[in-house]
Design an enzyme around this catalytic site. Sequence first.
Site, PDB file in Angstrom:
ATOM      1  N   ASP A  25      -2.690  -9.983  -2.819  1.00  0.00           N
ATOM      2  CA  ASP A  25      -3.636  -9.850  -1.452  1.00  0.00           C
ATOM      3  C   ASP A  25      -4.798  -9.309  -1.754  1.00  0.00           C
ATOM      4  O   ASP A  25      -5.141  -9.317  -2.705  1.00  0.00           O
ATOM      5  CB  ASP A  25      -2.845  -8.858  -0.713  1.00  0.00           C
ATOM      6  N   ASP A  85      -4.679 -13.357   3.136  1.00  0.00           N
ATOM      7  CA  ASP A  85      -5.500 -12.712   3.342  1.00  0.00           C
ATOM      8  C   ASP A  85      -6.943 -12.459   2.229  1.00  0.00           C
ATOM      9  O   ASP A  85      -8.305 -12.188   3.137  1.00  0.00           O
ATOM     10  CB  ASP A  85      -6.465 -10.610   3.887  1.00  0.00           C
ATOM     11  N   HIS A 112       0.552  -1.615  -0.008  1.00  0.00           N
ATOM     12  CA  HIS A 112       0.187  -0.177  -0.036  1.00  0.00           C
ATOM     13  C   HIS A 112       0.716   1.233   0.081  1.00  0.00           C
ATOM     14  O   HIS A 112      -0.041   2.381  -0.532  1.00  0.00           O
ATOM     15  CB  HIS A 112      -1.031   0.018   0.859  1.00  0.00           C
ATOM     16  N   HIS A 144      -6.214  -7.038  -1.053  1.00  0.00           N
ATOM     17  CA  HIS A 144      -6.579  -5.438  -0.964  1.00  0.00           C
ATOM     18  C   HIS A 144      -5.857  -5.171  -2.079  1.00  0.00           C
ATOM     19  O   HIS A 144      -4.890  -5.307  -2.345  1.00  0.00           O
ATOM     20  CB  HIS A 144      -5.651  -5.102   0.127  1.00  0.00           C
TER      21      HIS A 144
HETATM   22  C1  SP5 Z   1      -1.348  -4.337   4.352  1.00  0.00           C
HETATM   23  C2  SP5 Z   1      -2.612  -4.662   4.109  1.00  0.00           C
HETATM   24  O1  SP5 Z   1      -3.226  -6.376   3.904  1.00  0.00           O
HETATM   25  N1  SP5 Z   1      -3.173  -3.842   4.515  1.00  0.00           N
HETATM   26  C3  SP5 Z   1      -4.019  -3.715   5.212  1.00  0.00           C
HETATM   27  C4  SP5 Z   1      -4.795  -3.185   5.485  1.00  0.00           C
HETATM   28  C5  SP5 Z   1      -6.414  -2.491   6.025  1.00  0.00           C
HETATM   29  N2  SP5 Z   1      -6.753  -1.835   7.429  1.00  0.00           N
HETATM   30  C6  SP5 Z   1      -7.915  -1.434   7.398  1.00  0.00           C
HETATM   31  C7  SP5 Z   1      -9.141  -2.402   7.885  1.00  0.00           C
HETATM   32  C8  SP5 Z   1      -9.376  -2.417   8.959  1.00  0.00           C
HETATM   33  C9  SP5 Z   1     -10.378  -2.497   9.943  1.00  0.00           C
HETATM   34  N3  SP5 Z   1      -9.929  -3.418  11.020  1.00  0.00           N
HETATM   35  C10 SP5 Z   1      -9.898  -4.452  11.183  1.00  0.00           C
HETATM   36  C11 SP5 Z   1      -9.907  -4.468  12.996  1.00  0.00           C
HETATM   37  C12 SP5 Z   1     -10.486  -6.411  13.063  1.00  0.00           C
HETATM   38  N4  SP5 Z   1     -10.238  -6.981  14.209  1.00  0.00           N
HETATM   39 ZN    ZN Z   2      -4.915  -7.313   2.305  1.00  0.00          ZN
END
Ligand code: SP5
Ligand code: ZN
Length: 366
Positions: free
Chosen positions: A207, A298, A171, A209
Amino acid sequence: MPVQVVASEAHRDHETMEFARGRVAPSPESPTRATIISDALHVAGHRFVEPDDLDLDLVHRVHSAEYVEFLRTAWERWIAHLGPDAAESGAVAFTWPRRGELSRRPDDVVGQLGYHSFAGDSPIVAGTWAAVTASAAIAQTAADLVVGARATAGSGVPSPVYALCRPPGHHATADQLGGYCYLNNSAIAAQRLLDRGSRRVAVLDVDYHHGNGTQAIFDTRDDVLTVSIHADPASEFPWFTGHADEIGSGAGAGWNLNLPLPRHAERAVWDDALDTALSRITDAASTIDALVVALGVDTYVDDPLGTFPLDTDDFSGIGRRVAGCGLPTVVVQEGGYAVDALGRNVAAVLDGMASTGIRTGDDAPR
Ligand code: SP5
Ligand code: ZN
Protein backbone atom coordinates in the site's frame (compact mmCIF):
# COMPACT_ATOMS: atom_id res chain seq x y z
CA MET A 1 -6.50 -19.26 -14.46
CA PRO A 2 -9.28 -18.39 -12.00
CA VAL A 3 -8.45 -17.40 -8.44
CA GLN A 4 -10.79 -17.80 -5.46
CA VAL A 5 -12.18 -14.44 -4.36
CA VAL A 6 -13.75 -14.14 -0.92
CA ALA A 7 -16.26 -11.28 -0.89
CA SER A 8 -19.42 -10.06 0.83
CA GLU A 9 -21.96 -7.27 0.46
CA ALA A 10 -22.05 -6.64 4.22
CA HIS A 11 -19.79 -3.58 3.94
CA ARG A 12 -22.40 -1.55 2.08
CA ASP A 13 -23.80 0.50 4.99
CA HIS A 14 -20.35 1.54 6.13
CA GLU A 15 -20.24 4.89 4.33
CA THR A 16 -18.50 7.78 6.06
CA MET A 17 -17.61 11.43 5.75
CA GLU A 18 -14.09 12.78 6.13
CA PHE A 19 -12.88 16.17 7.25
CA ALA A 20 -9.99 16.83 4.86
CA ARG A 21 -8.46 19.77 3.03
CA GLY A 22 -10.67 22.22 4.86
CA ARG A 23 -14.03 20.62 4.23
CA VAL A 24 -16.24 17.69 5.04
CA ALA A 25 -16.72 15.38 2.08
CA PRO A 26 -17.57 11.76 1.39
CA SER A 27 -14.60 9.58 2.34
CA PRO A 28 -12.57 8.29 -0.59
CA GLU A 29 -12.89 4.90 1.15
CA SER A 30 -16.35 4.32 -0.35
CA PRO A 31 -18.65 1.32 -0.91
CA THR A 32 -18.14 1.85 -4.65
CA ARG A 33 -14.53 0.69 -4.30
CA ALA A 34 -15.61 -2.85 -3.48
CA THR A 35 -18.24 -2.87 -6.23
CA ILE A 36 -15.71 -1.84 -8.86
CA ILE A 37 -13.24 -4.52 -7.78
CA SER A 38 -15.96 -7.16 -7.60
CA ASP A 39 -17.25 -6.30 -11.08
CA ALA A 40 -13.78 -6.50 -12.61
CA LEU A 41 -13.01 -9.84 -10.96
CA HIS A 42 -16.36 -11.28 -12.07
CA VAL A 43 -15.61 -10.22 -15.66
CA ALA A 44 -12.15 -11.80 -15.37
CA GLY A 45 -13.84 -15.10 -14.52
CA HIS A 46 -12.60 -15.54 -10.95
CA ARG A 47 -14.54 -17.78 -8.54
CA PHE A 48 -16.47 -15.98 -5.80
CA VAL A 49 -16.89 -17.47 -2.31
CA GLU A 50 -18.86 -16.10 0.68
CA PRO A 51 -16.95 -15.75 3.96
CA ASP A 52 -17.51 -18.12 6.89
CA ASP A 53 -18.70 -16.71 10.22
CA LEU A 54 -16.05 -14.64 11.96
CA ASP A 55 -14.12 -16.39 14.71
CA LEU A 56 -14.00 -13.72 17.44
CA ASP A 57 -11.32 -15.69 19.31
CA LEU A 58 -9.11 -15.15 16.26
CA VAL A 59 -9.83 -11.41 16.32
CA HIS A 60 -8.91 -11.34 20.00
CA ARG A 61 -5.50 -12.78 19.16
CA VAL A 62 -4.57 -9.52 17.40
CA HIS A 63 -6.93 -6.97 19.02
CA SER A 64 -7.72 -6.24 22.66
CA ALA A 65 -11.12 -7.43 23.88
CA GLU A 66 -12.04 -3.95 25.16
CA TYR A 67 -11.27 -2.45 21.73
CA VAL A 68 -13.41 -5.02 19.92
CA GLU A 69 -16.28 -4.40 22.37
CA PHE A 70 -15.84 -0.66 21.83
CA LEU A 71 -16.16 -1.11 18.05
CA ARG A 72 -19.30 -3.21 18.52
CA THR A 73 -21.09 -0.69 20.74
CA ALA A 74 -19.62 2.75 19.90
CA TRP A 75 -22.31 3.81 17.44
CA GLU A 76 -25.29 3.20 19.71
CA ARG A 77 -23.40 4.69 22.67
CA TRP A 78 -22.54 7.80 20.60
CA ILE A 79 -26.16 8.38 19.64
CA ALA A 80 -27.38 7.66 23.19
CA HIS A 81 -24.81 10.12 24.56
CA LEU A 82 -25.21 12.99 22.06
CA GLY A 83 -28.64 12.51 20.47
CA PRO A 84 -29.76 11.81 16.90
CA ASP A 85 -28.08 14.91 15.41
CA ALA A 86 -24.74 13.21 16.11
CA ALA A 87 -25.54 10.68 13.38
CA GLU A 88 -24.43 13.11 10.68
CA SER A 89 -20.70 13.05 11.46
CA GLY A 90 -20.57 9.48 12.69
CA ALA A 91 -18.77 8.73 15.95
CA VAL A 92 -15.38 10.41 15.74
CA ALA A 93 -12.75 11.75 18.15
CA PHE A 94 -11.62 15.31 18.70
CA THR A 95 -9.40 14.77 21.72
CA TRP A 96 -6.41 12.45 22.00
CA PRO A 97 -4.01 11.72 24.87
CA ARG A 98 -1.11 14.14 25.09
CA ARG A 99 2.41 13.01 24.24
CA GLY A 100 3.96 10.86 26.93
CA GLU A 101 0.92 11.27 29.12
CA LEU A 102 -0.27 8.19 30.92
CA SER A 103 -3.60 7.52 29.30
CA ARG A 104 -6.24 5.96 31.47
CA ARG A 105 -9.23 4.73 29.48
CA PRO A 106 -12.13 7.18 29.84
CA ASP A 107 -15.61 5.92 30.68
CA ASP A 108 -17.67 7.85 28.13
CA VAL A 109 -17.78 6.98 24.46
CA VAL A 110 -16.53 10.45 23.43
CA GLY A 111 -13.33 9.95 25.43
CA GLN A 112 -13.00 6.33 24.40
CA LEU A 113 -13.04 7.43 20.75
CA GLY A 114 -9.86 9.37 21.44
CA TYR A 115 -8.38 6.45 23.37
CA HIS A 116 -9.17 3.96 20.61
CA SER A 117 -8.15 6.02 17.55
CA PHE A 118 -5.01 7.67 16.23
CA ALA A 119 -6.65 9.58 13.33
CA GLY A 120 -9.91 11.42 12.76
CA ASP A 121 -10.49 10.11 9.25
CA SER A 122 -12.44 6.99 10.26
CA PRO A 123 -15.85 7.64 11.81
CA ILE A 124 -17.96 4.82 13.19
CA VAL A 125 -21.44 4.76 11.65
CA ALA A 126 -24.46 2.47 12.01
CA GLY A 127 -23.11 -0.02 9.46
CA THR A 128 -19.51 -0.09 10.67
CA TRP A 129 -19.61 -3.15 12.93
CA ALA A 130 -21.32 -5.31 10.28
CA ALA A 131 -18.77 -4.14 7.72
CA VAL A 132 -15.62 -4.59 9.78
CA THR A 133 -16.62 -8.03 11.03
CA ALA A 134 -17.44 -9.15 7.47
CA SER A 135 -14.14 -7.73 6.25
CA ALA A 136 -12.23 -9.65 8.94
CA ALA A 137 -14.24 -12.80 8.17
CA ILE A 138 -13.19 -12.47 4.53
CA ALA A 139 -9.51 -12.40 5.54
CA GLN A 140 -10.00 -15.36 7.90
CA THR A 141 -11.79 -17.39 5.21
CA ALA A 142 -9.16 -16.60 2.59
CA ALA A 143 -6.45 -17.85 4.96
CA ASP A 144 -8.45 -21.02 5.62
CA LEU A 145 -8.83 -21.64 1.88
CA VAL A 146 -5.08 -21.33 1.36
CA VAL A 147 -4.45 -23.74 4.23
CA GLY A 148 -6.97 -26.19 2.78
CA ALA A 149 -5.47 -25.90 -0.69
CA ARG A 150 -1.98 -26.47 0.70
CA ALA A 151 -3.15 -29.69 2.30
CA THR A 152 -4.20 -31.02 -1.09
CA ALA A 153 -1.42 -29.45 -3.15
CA GLY A 154 1.19 -32.05 -2.25
CA SER A 155 4.63 -30.68 -3.02
CA GLY A 156 3.27 -27.83 -5.19
CA VAL A 157 2.27 -24.33 -4.17
CA PRO A 158 -1.49 -23.73 -3.92
CA SER A 159 -3.12 -20.96 -5.95
CA PRO A 160 -3.41 -17.61 -4.20
CA VAL A 161 -6.69 -16.57 -2.61
CA TYR A 162 -7.90 -12.98 -2.77
CA ALA A 163 -9.73 -11.37 0.17
CA LEU A 164 -11.89 -8.49 -1.07
CA CYS A 165 -11.79 -6.69 2.27
CA ARG A 166 -13.61 -3.43 2.82
CA PRO A 167 -13.00 -1.44 4.94
CA PRO A 168 -9.22 -1.94 4.79
CA GLY A 169 -7.23 -2.93 7.86
CA HIS A 170 -3.47 -2.35 7.83
CA HIS A 171 -3.53 0.90 9.84
CA ALA A 172 -5.53 -0.61 12.72
CA THR A 173 -3.39 -1.50 15.76
CA ALA A 174 -4.30 -3.87 18.59
CA ASP A 175 -6.54 -1.18 20.11
CA GLN A 176 -6.73 1.83 17.79
CA LEU A 177 -8.57 2.58 14.56
CA GLY A 178 -7.49 5.11 11.94
CA GLY A 179 -6.62 5.49 8.27
CA TYR A 180 -10.06 4.08 7.31
CA CYS A 181 -9.12 0.86 9.19
CA TYR A 182 -10.86 -0.75 12.19
CA LEU A 183 -9.89 -4.44 12.36
CA ASN A 184 -6.52 -5.42 10.88
CA ASN A 185 -7.53 -7.92 8.22
CA SER A 186 -3.97 -8.66 7.08
CA ALA A 187 -2.87 -9.35 10.66
CA ILE A 188 -5.93 -11.55 11.16
CA ALA A 189 -5.06 -13.53 8.00
CA ALA A 190 -1.44 -13.91 9.18
CA GLN A 191 -2.53 -15.04 12.66
CA ARG A 192 -4.93 -17.56 11.13
CA LEU A 193 -2.15 -19.03 8.97
CA LEU A 194 0.00 -19.41 12.10
CA ASP A 195 -2.84 -20.96 14.07
CA ARG A 196 -3.39 -23.45 11.23
CA GLY A 197 0.19 -24.67 11.21
CA SER A 198 2.52 -22.15 9.58
CA ARG A 199 5.77 -21.77 11.51
CA ARG A 200 6.33 -18.22 10.30
CA VAL A 201 4.34 -15.91 8.01
CA ALA A 202 5.55 -12.93 6.01
CA VAL A 203 3.32 -9.89 5.48
CA LEU A 204 4.33 -7.83 2.44
CA ASP A 205 2.55 -4.47 2.49
CA VAL A 206 2.63 -2.64 -0.84
CA ASP A 207 0.00 0.00 0.00
CA TYR A 208 1.11 3.60 -0.59
CA HIS A 209 0.88 4.21 3.17
CA HIS A 210 2.92 2.55 5.90
CA GLY A 211 1.23 -0.50 7.42
CA ASN A 212 1.64 0.85 10.93
CA GLY A 213 -1.01 -1.33 12.52
CA THR A 214 0.43 -4.59 11.23
CA GLN A 215 3.91 -3.49 12.27
CA ALA A 216 2.73 -2.61 15.78
CA ILE A 217 0.72 -5.81 16.27
CA PHE A 218 3.73 -8.00 15.41
CA ASP A 219 6.45 -5.64 16.69
CA THR A 220 7.78 -7.92 19.43
CA ARG A 221 7.18 -11.21 17.62
CA ASP A 222 9.52 -13.24 15.44
CA ASP A 223 6.81 -15.50 13.98
CA VAL A 224 5.65 -12.78 11.55
CA LEU A 225 8.06 -10.97 9.24
CA THR A 226 6.50 -7.62 8.37
CA VAL A 227 7.78 -5.74 5.31
CA SER A 228 6.27 -2.47 4.07
CA ILE A 229 7.04 -0.31 1.02
CA HIS A 230 5.46 3.12 1.38
CA ALA A 231 5.76 6.88 1.10
CA ASP A 232 8.12 8.39 3.68
CA PRO A 233 6.12 9.23 6.82
CA ALA A 234 8.06 12.49 7.06
CA SER A 235 5.65 13.75 4.40
CA GLU A 236 2.73 11.30 4.32
CA PHE A 237 0.09 9.66 6.48
CA PRO A 238 0.39 7.93 8.97
CA TRP A 239 3.11 10.53 9.74
CA PHE A 240 4.70 8.99 12.82
CA THR A 241 5.79 5.49 11.85
CA GLY A 242 7.28 3.77 8.85
CA HIS A 243 10.90 4.90 9.16
CA ALA A 244 13.72 2.59 8.12
CA ASP A 245 15.12 2.34 11.64
CA GLU A 246 11.99 0.63 12.97
CA ILE A 247 13.20 -2.97 12.84
CA GLY A 248 11.06 -4.61 15.52
CA SER A 249 11.80 -4.94 19.22
CA GLY A 250 12.57 -7.67 21.74
CA ALA A 251 12.22 -11.08 20.11
CA GLY A 252 10.89 -9.25 17.04
CA ALA A 253 14.12 -7.32 16.43
CA GLY A 254 15.09 -7.84 12.81
CA TRP A 255 11.62 -9.08 11.83
CA ASN A 256 10.28 -5.75 10.54
CA LEU A 257 11.57 -4.06 7.39
CA ASN A 258 10.41 -0.59 6.35
CA LEU A 259 11.26 0.72 2.90
CA PRO A 260 10.14 4.37 2.90
CA LEU A 261 10.37 6.14 -0.46
CA PRO A 262 10.15 9.84 -1.26
CA ARG A 263 6.87 11.24 -2.54
CA HIS A 264 6.79 11.03 -6.36
CA ALA A 265 9.41 8.27 -6.34
CA GLU A 266 10.10 6.91 -9.83
CA ARG A 267 8.94 3.48 -10.93
CA ALA A 268 12.53 2.14 -10.92
CA VAL A 269 12.91 3.19 -7.29
CA TRP A 270 9.69 1.42 -6.33
CA ASP A 271 10.81 -1.66 -8.30
CA ASP A 272 14.13 -1.75 -6.44
CA ALA A 273 12.27 -1.55 -3.14
CA LEU A 274 10.13 -4.53 -4.15
CA ASP A 275 13.30 -6.47 -5.01
CA THR A 276 14.71 -5.64 -1.57
CA ALA A 277 11.45 -6.66 0.10
CA LEU A 278 11.25 -9.95 -1.80
CA SER A 279 14.91 -10.70 -1.06
CA ARG A 280 14.28 -10.26 2.66
CA ILE A 281 11.40 -12.72 2.40
CA THR A 282 13.24 -15.28 0.24
CA ASP A 283 16.36 -15.02 2.46
CA ALA A 284 14.20 -16.34 5.30
CA ALA A 285 12.13 -18.58 3.02
CA SER A 286 13.24 -21.84 4.60
CA THR A 287 11.50 -20.70 7.81
CA ILE A 288 8.49 -18.98 6.17
CA ASP A 289 5.47 -21.10 5.32
CA ALA A 290 3.01 -18.54 3.96
CA LEU A 291 2.70 -14.98 2.67
CA VAL A 292 0.07 -12.30 3.18
CA VAL A 293 0.13 -9.48 0.63
CA ALA A 294 -1.44 -6.32 2.03
CA LEU A 295 -2.48 -5.08 -1.39
CA GLY A 296 -3.02 -1.35 -1.57
CA VAL A 297 -3.21 -0.08 -5.13
CA ASP A 298 -3.03 3.57 -4.09
CA THR A 299 0.48 3.47 -5.63
CA TYR A 300 -1.34 3.93 -8.96
CA VAL A 301 -0.33 7.00 -10.97
CA ASP A 302 -3.79 8.59 -10.85
CA ASP A 303 -4.63 7.77 -7.23
CA PRO A 304 -6.07 10.84 -5.46
CA LEU A 305 -4.20 10.03 -2.24
CA GLY A 306 -0.90 8.81 -3.68
CA THR A 307 2.06 10.27 -5.57
CA PHE A 308 3.68 7.09 -6.94
CA PRO A 309 3.70 6.39 -10.71
CA LEU A 310 2.66 2.74 -11.06
CA ASP A 311 0.41 1.76 -13.96
CA THR A 312 -1.76 -1.26 -14.58
CA ASP A 313 1.08 -3.24 -16.23
CA ASP A 314 3.22 -2.60 -13.16
CA PHE A 315 0.53 -4.28 -11.08
CA SER A 316 0.73 -7.45 -13.21
CA GLY A 317 4.49 -7.32 -12.65
CA ILE A 318 3.97 -7.09 -8.90
CA GLY A 319 1.74 -10.17 -9.07
CA ARG A 320 4.32 -12.12 -11.08
CA ARG A 321 7.21 -11.15 -8.83
CA VAL A 322 5.34 -11.91 -5.61
CA ALA A 323 4.30 -15.30 -6.98
CA GLY A 324 8.00 -15.93 -7.69
CA CYS A 325 8.48 -16.34 -3.91
CA GLY A 326 6.74 -19.69 -4.29
CA LEU A 327 4.81 -19.29 -1.02
CA PRO A 328 1.14 -20.06 -0.35
CA THR A 329 -0.37 -16.57 -0.52
CA VAL A 330 -3.38 -14.68 0.80
CA VAL A 331 -3.92 -11.33 -0.93
CA VAL A 332 -5.78 -8.89 1.32
CA GLN A 333 -7.27 -5.72 -0.16
CA GLU A 334 -6.10 -2.51 1.54
CA GLY A 335 -6.24 0.98 -0.05
CA GLY A 336 -6.71 2.25 -3.61
CA TYR A 337 -8.96 5.21 -4.39
CA ALA A 338 -8.77 5.80 -8.16
CA VAL A 339 -12.12 4.09 -8.62
CA ASP A 340 -12.03 4.13 -12.43
CA ALA A 341 -8.85 2.04 -12.46
CA LEU A 342 -9.29 0.10 -9.22
CA GLY A 343 -10.89 -2.97 -10.77
CA ARG A 344 -8.39 -3.45 -13.54
CA ASN A 345 -5.44 -2.80 -11.21
CA VAL A 346 -6.52 -5.49 -8.75
CA ALA A 347 -7.35 -7.86 -11.64
CA ALA A 348 -3.86 -7.23 -13.03
CA VAL A 349 -2.19 -8.28 -9.77
CA LEU A 350 -4.19 -11.51 -9.68
CA ASP A 351 -3.49 -12.23 -13.36
CA GLY A 352 0.21 -11.69 -12.75
CA MET A 353 0.16 -14.05 -9.79
CA ALA A 354 -1.86 -16.74 -11.48
CA SER A 355 0.41 -16.75 -14.54
CA THR A 356 3.43 -17.86 -12.50
CA GLY A 357 4.62 -20.58 -10.20
CA ILE A 358 4.09 -24.26 -9.68
CA ARG A 359 0.44 -25.17 -9.25
CA THR A 360 -0.99 -28.51 -8.43
CA GLY A 361 -4.36 -30.10 -7.83
CA ASP A 362 -7.53 -28.72 -9.38
CA ASP A 363 -5.88 -25.43 -10.23
CA ALA A 364 -2.93 -26.94 -12.07
CA PRO A 365 -2.52 -25.51 -15.56
CA ARG A 366 -3.08 -28.20 -18.17
C1 SP5 B 1 -5.90 2.14 3.84
C2 SP5 B 1 -5.45 3.51 3.42
O1 SP5 B 1 -4.95 3.67 2.30
N1 SP5 B 1 -5.66 4.53 4.26
C3 SP5 B 1 -5.24 5.85 3.97
C4 SP5 B 1 -5.77 6.79 4.99
C5 SP5 B 1 -5.40 8.20 4.71
N2 SP5 B 1 -6.21 9.09 5.48
C6 SP5 B 1 -5.82 10.44 5.57
C7 SP5 B 1 -5.70 11.08 4.24
C8 SP5 B 1 -6.64 12.24 4.11
C9 SP5 B 1 -6.69 12.68 2.68
N3 SP5 B 1 -8.02 12.92 2.24
C10 SP5 B 1 -8.03 13.34 0.88
C11 SP5 B 1 -9.40 13.42 0.29
C12 SP5 B 1 -9.25 13.51 -1.21
N4 SP5 B 1 -10.52 13.74 -1.85
ZN1 ZN C 1 -3.07 3.49 1.57
